[in-house]
Design an enzyme around this catalytic site. Structure first.
Site, PDB file in Angstrom:
ATOM      1  N   HIS A  60      18.210 -22.155   1.348  1.00 56.83           N
ATOM      2  CA  HIS A  60      17.073 -22.132   2.268  1.00 56.83           C
ATOM      3  C   HIS A  60      17.588 -21.826   3.664  1.00 56.83           C
ATOM      4  O   HIS A  60      18.679 -22.278   4.029  1.00 56.83           O
ATOM      5  CB  HIS A  60      16.348 -23.497   2.262  1.00 56.83           C
ATOM      6  N   ASP A  64      10.960 -24.368  -4.888  1.00 53.65           N
ATOM      7  CA  ASP A  64      10.605 -23.513  -6.022  1.00 53.65           C
ATOM      8  C   ASP A  64      11.399 -23.838  -7.274  1.00 53.65           C
ATOM      9  O   ASP A  64      11.053 -23.396  -8.366  1.00 53.65           O
ATOM     10  CB  ASP A  64      10.805 -22.042  -5.646  1.00 53.65           C
TER      11      ASP A  64
HETATM   12  N1  CMC Z   1      22.462 -17.937  -5.032  1.00 53.43           N
HETATM   13  C1  CMC Z   1      23.726 -17.561  -4.750  1.00 53.43           C
HETATM   14  N2  CMC Z   1      24.179 -17.358  -3.491  1.00 53.43           N
HETATM   15  C2  CMC Z   1      23.326 -17.565  -2.493  1.00 53.43           C
HETATM   16  C3  CMC Z   1      21.990 -17.983  -2.707  1.00 53.43           C
HETATM   17  C4  CMC Z   1      21.572 -18.177  -4.037  1.00 53.43           C
HETATM   18  N3  CMC Z   1      20.330 -18.556  -4.305  1.00 53.43           N
HETATM   19  N4  CMC Z   1      21.342 -18.119  -1.511  1.00 53.43           N
HETATM   20  C5  CMC Z   1      22.254 -17.788  -0.581  1.00 53.43           C
HETATM   21  N5  CMC Z   1      23.435 -17.465  -1.160  1.00 53.43           N
HETATM   22  C6  CMC Z   1      24.689 -17.114  -0.462  1.00 53.43           C
HETATM   23  C7  CMC Z   1      24.622 -15.704   0.088  1.00 53.43           C
HETATM   24  O1  CMC Z   1      25.116 -14.766  -0.863  1.00 53.43           O
HETATM   25  C8  CMC Z   1      25.494 -15.825   1.307  1.00 53.43           C
HETATM   26  O2  CMC Z   1      26.840 -15.832   0.878  1.00 53.43           O
HETATM   27  P1  CMC Z   1      28.001 -15.159   1.809  1.00 53.43           P
HETATM   28  O3  CMC Z   1      28.021 -15.991   3.048  1.00 53.43           O
HETATM   29  O4  CMC Z   1      29.221 -15.245   0.988  1.00 53.43           O
HETATM   30  O5  CMC Z   1      27.534 -13.742   2.067  1.00 53.43           O
HETATM   31  C9  CMC Z   1      25.185 -17.222   1.841  1.00 53.43           C
HETATM   32  O6  CMC Z   1      24.780 -17.965   0.692  1.00 53.43           O
HETATM   33  C10 CMC Z   1      24.053 -17.257   2.891  1.00 53.43           C
HETATM   34  O7  CMC Z   1      22.914 -16.587   2.359  1.00 53.43           O
HETATM   35  P2  CMC Z   1      21.834 -15.806   3.225  1.00 53.43           P
HETATM   36  O8  CMC Z   1      21.089 -14.872   2.343  1.00 53.43           O
HETATM   37  O9  CMC Z   1      22.528 -15.223   4.432  1.00 53.43           O
HETATM   38  O10 CMC Z   1      20.926 -17.008   3.712  1.00 53.43           O
HETATM   39  P3  CMC Z   1      19.457 -16.894   4.298  1.00 53.43           P
HETATM   40  O11 CMC Z   1      19.243 -18.108   5.109  1.00 53.43           O
HETATM   41  O12 CMC Z   1      19.278 -15.588   4.975  1.00 53.43           O
HETATM   42  O13 CMC Z   1      18.539 -16.886   2.995  1.00 53.43           O
HETATM   43  C11 CMC Z   1      17.233 -17.569   1.147  1.00 53.43           C
HETATM   44  C12 CMC Z   1      17.835 -17.981   2.499  1.00 53.43           C
HETATM   45  C13 CMC Z   1      16.231 -18.638   0.694  1.00 53.43           C
HETATM   46  C14 CMC Z   1      16.490 -16.248   1.278  1.00 53.43           C
HETATM   47  C15 CMC Z   1      18.383 -17.455   0.097  1.00 53.43           C
HETATM   48  O14 CMC Z   1      19.064 -18.683  -0.023  1.00 53.43           O
HETATM   49  C16 CMC Z   1      17.880 -16.982  -1.259  1.00 53.43           C
HETATM   50  O15 CMC Z   1      17.753 -15.768  -1.484  1.00 53.43           O
HETATM   51  N6  CMC Z   1      17.596 -17.931  -2.210  1.00 53.43           N
HETATM   52  C17 CMC Z   1      17.040 -17.573  -3.505  1.00 53.43           C
HETATM   53  C18 CMC Z   1      15.545 -17.294  -3.362  1.00 53.43           C
HETATM   54  C19 CMC Z   1      14.739 -18.579  -3.191  1.00 53.43           C
HETATM   55  O16 CMC Z   1      14.931 -19.561  -3.900  1.00 53.43           O
HETATM   56  N7  CMC Z   1      13.788 -18.531  -2.256  1.00 53.43           N
HETATM   57  C20 CMC Z   1      12.857 -19.647  -2.003  1.00 53.43           C
HETATM   58  C21 CMC Z   1      13.058 -20.261  -0.660  1.00 53.43           C
HETATM   59  S1  CMC Z   1      12.182 -21.829  -0.510  1.00 53.43           S
HETATM   60  C22 CMC Z   1      10.506 -21.414  -0.569  1.00 53.43           C
HETATM   61  C23 CMC Z   1      10.072 -20.652   0.593  1.00 53.43           C
HETATM   62  O17 CMC Z   1      10.211 -21.112   1.740  1.00 53.43           O
HETATM   63  O18 CMC Z   1       9.483 -19.581   0.409  1.00 53.43           O
END
Ligand code: CMC
Length: 422
Positions: free
Chosen positions: A306, A363
């Site tokens: 998140h 989720d």
């Molecule tokens: N599985 C594996 N690796 C992950 C995941 C995951 N679900 N989420 C983040 N990472 C890794 C990502 O690859 C990155 O690694 P590195 O630093 O080595 O490049 C690091 O963690 C940071 O990720 P980010 O994408 O820069 O983080 P963000 O804050 O931009 O994204 C997020 C947050 C929710 C989009 C992301 O964690 C994600 O895609 N999660 C899966 C989708 C999900 O469950 N979404 C629902 C969010 S809660 C409901 C809502 O608010 O809508």
């Protein structure tokens, strides 16, 4: 006045910016005059360090895993109050008394019908249409039926519009669902409570008895409460951006619905259950965890991570407890639940997830409950829409009262050609 000084080490010039303090949470640097005084912009893709507005609706402490609506802890609201209590709290700033709740409830019930003409819109969609496509289109179409809401500027008018949105969105959601199955449309039953009525509109068949159990209403009502508000997330920021242009409130909410659809946001709940089904057995969990950690693989563990929570999402914790409490009564798929628990256990002890502070989010568990309620995957994000509609419209109202708000218009760091001649 507390200030922060910015030094331009190219020429030694110093600029001072005021530090503003919120009621709780990190201080903010007021950079509104930055461009005027320095000729520079800030660069912050994804707004990871930018507060785009002041708000007194929701507070999140992502490090501690806390969430409060109007100062009330989400756990108290989810376990001691109903979704309609929460709607009243968000819209008016106050939890309702017994009589206020009864009046609010009655108003929502009465406003749950949609114009007969709107139903025709649904017939225009192909059988294959995703319910979210129908949902966003039909909410947008409400602006054609309630055009008077374009020119409102009084709190009383805002409240009428807000109650219309909260009341009609479940009806449009049910119409989207029924259209996708080709089954007859059902009118709201105003004898039933908000959440029971939604389940009724999903399940009912003309002239047949519809059974809806209290335990099902309780589970779904809790899910609605947990989704009701979440400060400046992607869909809410979209609603605010559209609202800042002076566009119709239904246009703003429809835009928010489309923003929510993405897999990184509300669309994740649909992907989580698809992923749990794909993993299929606890024996396969390690293999998928390995994929999620592989930097050369796009695969992500859906329902994990998140932008704000760097700890357990408090909403996920409440849903996990709810699942444990109601799994037998609801008939939750025990194999999928086992897979989910194994993923959580492995991920929470794995260095990759610990280092990146990736915890289960809302989720991760909601899909298991929704599946037990016999809600199909393609409707999961719609459930999120129903819950969040009150949050979007509360933010819309706040923006309208905010004297400091301007049209949302970020700047950019241009990287294209400087000048070309034909
Ligand atoms: N599985 C594996 N690796 C992950 C995941 C995951 N679900 N989420 C983040 N990472 C890794 C990502 O690859 C990155 O690694 P590195 O630093 O080595 O490049 C690091 O963690 C940071 O990720 P980010 O994408 O820069 O983080 P963000 O804050 O931009 O994204 C997020 C947050 C929710 C989009 C992301 O964690 C994600 O895609 N999660 C899966 C989708 C999900 O469950 N979404 C629902 C969010 S809660 C409901 C809502 O608010 O809508």
């Amino acid at each position: 006045m507390a200030t922060v000084t910015l030094t331009d080490n190219r020429n030694g010039k110093k600029y001072e910016f005021e530090i503003l303090s919120p009621s709780v949470g990190p201080d903010v640097i007021d950079i509104r005059s930055l461009y005027q005084t320095t000729g520079m912009f800030t660069y912050d893709p994804g707004f990871t360090s930018t507060a785009s507005c002041s708000s007194n609706i929701t507070y999140i402490d992502g490090e501690k895993g806390e969430l409060r609506y109007r100062g009330y802890d989400i756990s108290d609201l989810a376990t001691k109050k109903t979704y309609l209590d929460t709607c009243h709290l968000l819209l008016t700033g106050k939890l309702p008394s017994k009589s206020e709740l009864a009046a609010f409830d009655l108003e929502i019930r009465k406003r749950s019908f949609v114009h007969e003409g709107l139903k025709n819109l649904f017939y225009a969609f192909p059988d294959s249409a995703h319910p979210m496509a129908m949902m966003s289109s039909s909410v947008s179409a409400l602006s054609a039926f309630h055009y008077e809401h374009l020119d409102i500027d009084q709190e009383e008018e805002f409240q009428v519009m807000a109650r219309r949105i909260v009341a009609k969105i479940p009806t449009l959601a049910a119409l989207s669902y029924r259209r996708s199955l080709g089954i007859p449309f059902i009118y709201p039953d105003i004898e039933r409570s908000f959440t029971e009525n939604f389940l009724y509109m999903m399940r009912a068949y003309p002239s047949a008895k519809t059974i809806i159990r209290d335990v099902e209403v309780k589970a779904l009502d809790t899910i609605f409460t947990l989704h009701a508000e979440h400060e400046q997330n992607a869909s809410t920021s979209t609603v605010r951006a559209v609202a800042s242009t002076g566009a119709h409130p239904y246009a703003a909410i429809s835009a928010g619905i489309n923003a929510l659809w993405g897999r990184a946001h509300g669309g994740a709940n649909e992907s989580v259950i698809a992923q749990l089904e794909m993993i299929g057995s606890v024996d396969n969990v390690d293999e998928f965890i390995k994929k999620a950690k592989d930097p050369d693989d796009d695969f992500r563990l859906m329902g994990f991570g998140h932008r704000v929570y760097k700890n357990f999402d408090p909403r996920a914790r409440i849903l996990k407890n709810l699942l444990d409490e109601l799994k037998e009564d609801l008939g939750v798929d025990s194999e999928l639940l086992e897979v989910a628990k194994k993923i959580e256990e492995v991920a929470l002890t794995d260095e990759y997830f610990i280092k990146r502070k990736l915890y289960p989010n809302i989720d991760f568990y909601s899909g298991l409950i929704l599946t037990a309620l016999k809600i199909p995957k393609s409707l999961f994000t719609i459930i999120f829409v129903i819950g969040r509609s009150v949050g979007w419209i509360t933010q819309w109202i706040e923006l309208k009262h905010d004297k400091e708000m301007k049209i949302a218009r970020p700047r950019q760091k241009y990287t294209g050609p400087v000048s070309k001649k034909i």
